[in-house]
Design a protein around this motif. Structure first.
Motif, PDB file in Angstrom:
ATOM      1  N   GLY A 175      11.055  -2.805  -7.278  1.00 21.93           N
ATOM      2  CA  GLY A 175      11.279  -1.550  -7.129  1.00 21.93           C
ATOM      3  C   GLY A 175       9.941  -0.930  -6.942  1.00 21.93           C
ATOM      4  O   GLY A 175       9.742  -0.216  -5.810  1.00 21.93           O
ATOM      5  N   LEU A 176       8.985  -1.234  -7.950  1.00 24.21           N
ATOM      6  CA  LEU A 176       7.734  -0.643  -7.774  1.00 24.21           C
ATOM      7  C   LEU A 176       6.872  -1.010  -6.388  1.00 24.21           C
ATOM      8  O   LEU A 176       6.558  -0.182  -5.724  1.00 24.21           O
ATOM      9  CB  LEU A 176       6.768  -0.888  -8.809  1.00 24.21           C
ATOM     10  N   THR A 177       6.792  -2.251  -6.049  1.00 20.79           N
ATOM     11  CA  THR A 177       6.341  -2.726  -4.998  1.00 20.79           C
ATOM     12  C   THR A 177       7.031  -1.922  -3.600  1.00 20.79           C
ATOM     13  O   THR A 177       6.288  -1.621  -2.802  1.00 20.79           O
ATOM     14  CB  THR A 177       6.449  -4.171  -4.823  1.00 20.79           C
ATOM     15  N   MET A 178       8.356  -1.975  -3.859  1.00 23.05           N
ATOM     16  CA  MET A 178       8.824  -1.197  -2.720  1.00 23.05           C
ATOM     17  C   MET A 178       8.489   0.246  -2.425  1.00 23.05           C
ATOM     18  O   MET A 178       8.224   0.719  -1.455  1.00 23.05           O
ATOM     19  CB  MET A 178      10.508  -1.372  -2.894  1.00 23.05           C
ATOM     20  N   VAL A 179       8.464   0.951  -3.574  1.00 19.13           N
ATOM     21  CA  VAL A 179       8.059   2.202  -3.500  1.00 19.13           C
ATOM     22  C   VAL A 179       6.764   2.305  -2.853  1.00 19.13           C
ATOM     23  O   VAL A 179       6.450   3.182  -1.991  1.00 19.13           O
ATOM     24  CB  VAL A 179       8.045   3.079  -4.915  1.00 19.13           C
ATOM     25  N   ILE A 180       5.859   1.577  -3.452  1.00 12.37           N
ATOM     26  CA  ILE A 180       4.308   1.503  -3.042  1.00 12.37           C
ATOM     27  C   ILE A 180       4.342   1.542  -1.454  1.00 12.37           C
ATOM     28  O   ILE A 180       3.631   2.173  -0.680  1.00 12.37           O
ATOM     29  CB  ILE A 180       3.355   0.610  -3.943  1.00 12.37           C
ATOM     30  N   GLY A 181       5.205   0.408  -1.120  1.00 13.07           N
ATOM     31  CA  GLY A 181       5.098  -0.198   0.317  1.00 13.07           C
ATOM     32  C   GLY A 181       5.558   1.122   1.223  1.00 13.07           C
ATOM     33  O   GLY A 181       5.019   1.518   2.010  1.00 13.07           O
ATOM     34  N   ILE A 182       6.785   1.795   0.774  1.00 12.60           N
ATOM     35  CA  ILE A 182       7.269   2.864   1.413  1.00 12.60           C
ATOM     36  C   ILE A 182       6.388   3.821   1.814  1.00 12.60           C
ATOM     37  O   ILE A 182       5.972   4.605   2.912  1.00 12.60           O
ATOM     38  CB  ILE A 182       8.805   3.187   0.941  1.00 12.60           C
ATOM     39  N   THR A 183       5.770   4.224   0.660  1.00 13.01           N
ATOM     40  CA  THR A 183       4.880   5.371   0.727  1.00 13.01           C
ATOM     41  C   THR A 183       3.576   5.086   1.546  1.00 13.01           C
ATOM     42  O   THR A 183       3.037   5.941   2.404  1.00 13.01           O
ATOM     43  CB  THR A 183       4.303   5.527  -0.988  1.00 13.01           C
ATOM     44  N   VAL A 184       3.022   3.828   1.545  1.00 13.90           N
ATOM     45  CA  VAL A 184       1.994   3.291   2.394  1.00 13.90           C
ATOM     46  C   VAL A 184       2.129   3.801   3.795  1.00 13.90           C
ATOM     47  O   VAL A 184       1.821   4.250   4.590  1.00 13.90           O
ATOM     48  CB  VAL A 184       1.564   2.046   2.097  1.00 13.90           C
ATOM     49  N   ILE A 185       3.460   3.100   4.073  1.00 12.35           N
ATOM     50  CA  ILE A 185       4.048   3.119   5.481  1.00 12.35           C
ATOM     51  C   ILE A 185       4.257   4.487   5.961  1.00 12.35           C
ATOM     52  O   ILE A 185       3.863   4.965   7.093  1.00 12.35           O
ATOM     53  CB  ILE A 185       5.475   2.576   5.683  1.00 12.35           C
ATOM     54  N   MET A 186       4.796   5.232   5.261  1.00 13.94           N
ATOM     55  CA  MET A 186       5.037   6.794   5.513  1.00 13.94           C
ATOM     56  C   MET A 186       3.733   7.372   5.708  1.00 13.94           C
ATOM     57  O   MET A 186       3.413   8.350   6.717  1.00 13.94           O
ATOM     58  CB  MET A 186       5.936   7.579   4.234  1.00 13.94           C
ATOM     59  N   LEU A 187       2.733   7.309   4.929  1.00  9.79           N
ATOM     60  CA  LEU A 187       1.569   7.954   4.899  1.00  9.79           C
ATOM     61  C   LEU A 187       0.879   7.453   6.363  1.00  9.79           C
ATOM     62  O   LEU A 187       0.346   8.431   7.053  1.00  9.79           O
ATOM     63  CB  LEU A 187       0.706   7.203   3.774  1.00  9.79           C
ATOM     64  N   VAL A 188       1.015   6.191   6.647  1.00  5.08           N
ATOM     65  CA  VAL A 188       0.436   5.597   7.824  1.00  5.08           C
ATOM     66  C   VAL A 188       1.119   6.377   8.947  1.00  5.08           C
ATOM     67  O   VAL A 188       0.423   6.894  10.039  1.00  5.08           O
ATOM     68  CB  VAL A 188       0.619   4.223   7.982  1.00  5.08           C
ATOM     69  N   VAL A 189       2.348   6.585   9.140  1.00 13.30           N
ATOM     70  CA  VAL A 189       3.034   7.065  10.159  1.00 13.30           C
ATOM     71  C   VAL A 189       2.697   8.406  10.070  1.00 13.30           C
ATOM     72  O   VAL A 189       2.473   9.012  11.445  1.00 13.30           O
ATOM     73  CB  VAL A 189       4.623   6.883   9.914  1.00 13.30           C
ATOM     74  N   LEU A 190       2.730   9.232   9.020  1.00 18.86           N
ATOM     75  CA  LEU A 190       2.291  10.562   9.185  1.00 18.86           C
ATOM     76  C   LEU A 190       1.047  10.864   9.795  1.00 18.86           C
ATOM     77  O   LEU A 190       0.682  11.555  10.405  1.00 18.86           O
ATOM     78  CB  LEU A 190       2.553  11.378   7.607  1.00 18.86           C
TER      79      LEU A 190
END
Lengths: 652, 558
Positions: free
Chosen positions: A633-648
């Motif tokens: 779950g933690l990895t997933m959250v971190i991953g999504i955060t990173v992706i979102m940051l990159v997209v943004l």
């Protein structure tokens, strides 16, 4: 001379002992105490046919020898030539065969009683006779072989038999160690011998004696080019390396004294009369090669002379009768090698022949003493045995007189010849020969006096008794030989004339002293003067021994006390064994341990390093997949955060 | 029914049978099927004794170079590739096939006392894997399609892994995984070579116009890359393309690199310094029969691989690497001997002696002379006889004493006279006593190495160093015999039973062969192998000469 008869003789001489060995080995456990009959039969047959072969050779004297008897194609060489099993018969072969089978027959007869009481191991009796027959087979193969590979085969086979027989009492640690040492030291010599054969094959394209020797005489190699002097010297020296091992020459002599751990009949047959003379036989056989290289001949002579005097010096202080005899054997073999080295091959073979009689006699006599003393052979523990063992004493005395070189007995004539030739070759060789003669007489009679003279002294609990007929008969026969064999070499010299065709083209022709015309006839004074001198030296040696060990024993003690260092060093055999241990054995063991260390740490360490890479990666990946849902779950959250940051970031 | 197919798959049939028959019959079935395989393989003899002209399925060349009992079926076919089920046997493979069936049969007999082993569970699985292993080994020796060869190579790997890992000694897992990883590393390189050789051979054909006549089959045209080992070695187009200096692989000469890839794969198996450290561990941990197979057959695959793949397909690679390989061979000989000298574990000592003996195989092959090739081949067969015997000798005493410490033994000849006699024969054969099998191979290799001195001056010193190993070998073997078999009888071993009838049979069969090979080397080995080996060497030297010729002329024009 009849080819078919020779062929039959040669085959029977080989196969009879082989069959005896197989029969004794297979049926021995059933025959038990009767096994000796098998070996007596086999060796007796071989002896009878050896005599027949000898008569054939003598009848056809001078014409058609050597005779080559092909038997079958053994193997096809890698270069397309066949190595054959083939025999070579000439006067030298005939004499060697008679000596070997004759002495062997006597030794087998002797062993019947001897081994009965000394069969320390269970099942020992039949094993002994099987080995003995096998040895006779191997030795005959060595002598009969018509090419170098067969010589090598016989060479190693006698080495194996020697190994088995030295280690016959294998429950004795000393015997087991001695057997190993004998084989190993011989292997060092064989390394050179093997290289010599390879070199011969590559140089001449053949390993057949006759082909090789002819090419050497013509000075050509296989391609028709002139033969390089370096090549022929290398071949000769490498061959000599092998001879040094088998014939116990310096520095490879160390195995022979230890080999005395074997039963006495073995010492008499293998380590005195036959196998150890194989080196002499080899050099004599390869005369064409050796005489082509004066350098090699010089090395041979020097090694022979050094060995002769060196071994004699050790024999002076030994107390074990068999070891005294062993050093004496080394010394006498040194004489033979010296003889060949000064181009007197016929004299060397003559000495080989007489030595076989008196040395076998001495060893069997020592065995008889040992038999009577309940296995004790150290002269410090007994003495004055002349009354208890009258027959043994009489025959032993005869053998000793022959060994000491007392005029009239066989050893005198043959040794004198060698000294004569040595003297004409170089005064130093002659001097060494004479000094050794003096030492020989001294140590021989030191042993005789210690064992047989003086007051009777018998170890406690031993019932001393004279040996029975089975053991005395060979002693008597050999005594006759020890007296009479020498007369074959005096006057008309029938022995030397018989051998002449073998050496005429080689040693005799190449002898630099006589300008290549064979042995010159020495002047009256040369011949008889030397006889007087060497006879006098023998007498002097015997007298000195008498003085030191019977009349005035304190002198011996004084001598020992005056030169303690020399006495100790000679007692330790001049520390040769220790030098080998420190210089070769221990370093080899150390190198072995180093290699094992390399294996365990360096190579396996590298392997470990290589495997550590995937292992480390695997470890990282494994922690990522531990199975805990929170982690995912933690990895997933971190991953999504990173992706979102990159997209943004990108859209911004 | 093709004879080779039968020989290869009969053990597998037996393996399957082991899974279904009642548990108390498994041993019997296994021994029977390995015996039957041995019997079948003996049927190959008439072909080779008669010279082989009458064999209807024989192809390629004449006399011994001929492939006999060939079977060739399309297996996996595509537009641009064809993988075939292609088996055949020539003078190179034939003795090894017979050796394999023989050693397998004896090792199977040696497994007879399975129930008294320390790990005696899973008798079905044991014999199943054992027979599967035999199929794998036989397949390697007769497969002539590289792809098929590779499959058999891997088939053989897995059973071995389990045989060591399940039924082994205390550190069996470690030994098994080490064996597996080493061999796998070799397999990976081989796989790269397999793929590369396929594509490059395709390139060669494409460069020559897309259709090329086969190197050995009449009327057959090659349209695309091939896995056919004989084709790769004989087709002139492929050969010259492979050998050409401008054919590059990862920026290096193709032949040189490919030769090394294959070589390392096989060198690990042989094994050759410094790839040998899996061997002592595997041997020490493996149960006795598995050790016999390992030493007797598996190691020979390395040597077989050199002779079947490396040299015929990449002769120039052999030329380039000759010096390095010969040196490595000599290092193995001496290094293995020294390691053996320092061992205190009976089985480890025998294992290291294998490293030393196999060094001769590499040396003989590396110098590329007639006597060298023949000697290497003989050495493989001789070692295939003598080393299983030595390992079984170790096993016999291990079964009784349950330890292998050399220094704790002593006087065993007195305790077990028949065993002592057999041990003397076995170890002296291994020592290379003339008249026994170990001698001929060593002498031939030395002869070949000396012979190579004419073209490679470095061969002389190497030959002398290798020859010096006779002293080293004698030292460690005699010292071993002295410590284990000679000396005083020890209290703890008194009352040990001498070798049983079964054990005597195994030892005596091998002992007889040890002596027979030494006395009749021509009749037992050379007659079968020399034709093929000489032919092979001829082609190799021709190819090398041609390449160096073209290099010279090219240089002149340029």
């Amino acid at each position: 001379m009849d080819f078919d008869t020779l062929r039959t003789c040669a085959l029977v001489i080989l196969l009879a002992p082989l069959c005896a060995a197989i029969l004794a080995g297979v049926f021995g456990p059933k025959l038990k105490g009767h096994t000796h009959w098998v070996t007596i039969g086999g060796v007796g047959t071989a002896f009878a046919f050896s005599v027949m072969l000898f008569l054939q050779v003598r009848a056809g004297h001078g014409a058609g020898f050597p005779v080559l008897i092909p038997i079958y194609d053994w193997l096809l060489a890698g270069v397309g030539k066949a190595f054959r099993v083939e025999f070579l018969v000439d006067p030298l072969t005939a004499i060697m065969l008679m000596t070997v089978t004759g002495v062997a027959l006597l030794v087998v007869i002797y062993s019947r009683d001897y081994m009965r009481d000394h069969g320390a191991c269970e099942r020992g009796y039949e094993r002994f006779f099987a080995y003995l027959a096998l040895f006779v087979f191997a030795m005959c193969a060595l002598v009969l072989g018509g090419n170098f590979l067969l010589l090598y085969l016989g060479w190693e086979a006698v080495g194996l038999c020697s190994y088995l027989l030295i280690g016959f009492y294998y429950d004795k640690p000393a015997a087991a160690a001695a057997a190993k040492k004998a084989f190993l030291v011989n292997r060092v010599g064989d390394f050179g011998f093997g290289l010599a054969i390879l070199l011969i094959y590559l140089t001449f394209g053949s390993i057949e004696y006759q082909v090789v020797f002819d090419m050497v005489r013509q000075g050509l190699d296989a391609n028709g080019h002139a033969l390089a002097q370096g090549t022929i010297t290398a071949i000769a020296l490498l061959l000599f390396c092998g001879a040094c091992g088998k014939s116990a020459q310096l520095p490879l002599h160390v195995w022979l004294p230890d080999a005395m751990e074997g039963p006495s009949p073995v010492s008499a047959l293998i380590h005195a009369a036959t196998m150890v003379t194989a080196g002499i036989y080899m050099i004599a056989r390869c005369g064409a090669i050796f005489t082509a290289s004066p350098t090699a001949m010089m090395v041979v002579a020097i090694v022979g002379a050094t060995t002769a005097i060196f071994a004699a010096s050790i024999a002076l202080v030994q107390t074990d009768m068999k070891r005294i005899l062993a050093y004496s054997t080394i010394s006498q073999l040194g004489y033979m090698v010296l003889g060949i080295g000064v181009y007197a091959a016929d004299s060397a073979v003559f000495h080989l022949f007489t030595h076989a009689f008196f040395k076998a006699l001495l060893f069997l006599g020592a065995g008889s003493v040992m038999h009577a003393m309940g296995g004790i052979i150290d002269v410090r523990h007994f003495g004055g045995l002349r009354k208890v063992l009258p027959w043994t004493f009489a025959t032993f005395l005869l053998g000793s007189l022959a060994l000491a070189g007392v005029p009239g007995l066989s050893g005198f004539f043959s040794k004198d010849e060698i000294i004569h030739h040595a003297l004409t070759a170089h005064p130093v060789f002659g001097a060494v020969g004479l000094v050794t003669a003096l030492l020989t007489a001294f140590y021989t009679f030191r042993m005789v006096f210690l064992a047989f003279a003086g007051d009777e002294k018998i170890p406690e609990g031993v019932h001393a008794h004279e040996s029975g007929g089975w053991m005395l008969f060979p002693l008597l026969v050999l005594s006759v030989g020890a007296i009479g064999a020498g007369y074959l070499g005096v006057g008309a010299k029938p022995f030397h004339h018989f051998l002449e065709p073998v050496f005429a083209n080689t040693f005799m022709a190449a002898n630099p002293v006589h300008g290549g015309h064979g042995a010159a006839h020495p002047s009256f004074w040369q011949a008889y003067g030397l006889m007087v001198v060497s006879g006098g030296l023998a007498a002097l040696g015997i007298f000195a021994a008498y003085l030191l060990y019977v009349k005035q024993p304190w002198i011996a003690g004084l001598a020992k006390a005056s030169w303690p260092g020399a006495h100790k060093a000679a007692g330790h055999k001049w520390y040769v064994d220790e030098a080998y241990d420190a210089g070769l054995v221990e370093p080899a063991k150390k190198a072995g341990r180093v290699c094992v260390g390399l294996d365990d740490y360096l190579i396996d360490g590298l392997v470990w390093l290589v495997t550590a890479v995937p292992r480390g990666l695997g470890y990282l990946l494994r922690t990522a997949q531990g199975g805990a849902v929170q982690g995912y779950g933690l990895t997933m959250v971190i991953g999504i955060t990173v992706i979102m940051l990159v997209v943004l970031w990108n859209s911004a | 029914m093709n004879l080779l197919t039968a020989i290869v798959f009969l053990p597998m049939l037996g393996a399957v049978a082991c899974l279904v028959v009642p548990k108390n019959l498994v041993r019997q079935v296994a021994v029977l099927s390995s015996a039957a395989t041995l019997g079948l393989s003996l049927w190959l003899f008439p072909t080779f004794l008669g010279g082989g002209g009458s064999d209807a399925t024989a192809i390629f060349g004449t006399s011994y170079g001929t492939l006999h009992h060939v079977i060739r079926l399309p297996w996996i076919m595509g537009d641009s590739f064809s993988i075939e089920f292609f088996l055949g046997v020539d003078g190179l493979a034939f003795p090894l096939v017979v050796l394999t069936t023989l050693v397998s049969f004896l090792a199977c007999l040696a497994s007879w006392n399975f129930n008294s082993w320390k790990v005696n569970k899973g008798i079905r699985a044991y014999f199943f894997l054992f027979l599967l292993l035999e199929t794998g080994m036989l397949g390697v020796f007769v497969a002539l399609d590289f792809f098929l060869f590779y499959i058999f190579w891997e088939v053989m790997l897995l059973p071995m892994y389990f045989l060591i890992g399940v039924w082994g000694g205390e550190r069996k897992e470690y030994a098994a995984i080490k064996f597996f990883l080493f061999t796998l590393a070799g397999s990976v390189l081989m796989l790269v070579a397999l793929v590369a050789m396929f594509f490059y051979s395709g390139d060669a054909i494409a460069a020559a116009g897309g259709s090329v006549a086969s190197g050995y089959l009449e009327g057959v045209m090659l349209q695309h890359g091939t896995f056919d080992l004989i084709e790769l070695a004989t087709c002139p187009t492929i050969q010259s393309y492979f050998a050409s200096g401008s054919t590059l692989f990862l920026g290096m000469k193709f032949a040189t690199v490919m030769f090394m890839f294959l070589f390392i794969g096989f060198a690990i198996k042989l094994p050759i310094f410094p790839f040998h450290t899996w061997l002592p561990d595997a041997h020490v941990q493996a149960p006795t029969p598995v050790s016999m197979i390992l030493a007797g057959v598996l190691l020979k695959m390395g040597g077989y691989g050199f002779l079947r793949l490396c040299y015929p397909i990449f002769p120039t690679g052999g030329e380039v690497w000759a010096y390095v390989l010969a040196c490595v061979g000599v290092i193995s000989i001496i290094y293995g001997g020294l390691c053996a000298l320092a061992q205190t574990d009976f089985k480890r000592l025998v294992a290291y002696s294998s490293v030393s003996h196999m060094g001769f195989v590499l040396l003989g092959i590396a110098v590329m002379t007639k006597a060298g090739f023949q000697g290497a081949m003989f050495q493989m067969i001789a070692h295939g006889i003598s080393s299983p015997m030595c390992f079984f000798l170790v096993g016999v005493i291990y079964d009784r004493a349950h330890h292998r410490e050399i220094n704790r033994f002593g006087g065993l000849w007195l305790t077990m006279p028949r065993y002592g006699t057999m041990a003397t024969i076995g170890f002296f054969a291994s020592l290379g006593l003339p008249g026994m099998c170990g001698f001929i191979g060593e002498v031939w290799v030395l002869l070949g190495t000396f012979d190579a001195g004419a073209k490679y001056p470095w061969a002389y010193p190497l030959a002398i160093i290798a020859a010096a190993s006779v002293i080293l070998t004698a030292a460690y073997i005699l010292w071993l015999i002295r410590r284990v078999y000679l000396g005083k009888e020890r209290e703890e071993y008194k009352g040990y039973l001498d070798v049983s009838g079964r054990e005597t049979f195994i030892l005596a069969s091998l002992a007889v062969l040890c002596i027979a090979l030494g006395i009749f080397p021509t009749q037992t080995v050379f007659n079968f192998t020399n034709g093929t080996l000489d032919l092979m060497l001829q082609q190799v030297t021709n190819a090398i000469a041609m390449v160096s010729q073209s290099a010279v002329s090219g240089g002149l024009i340029g």
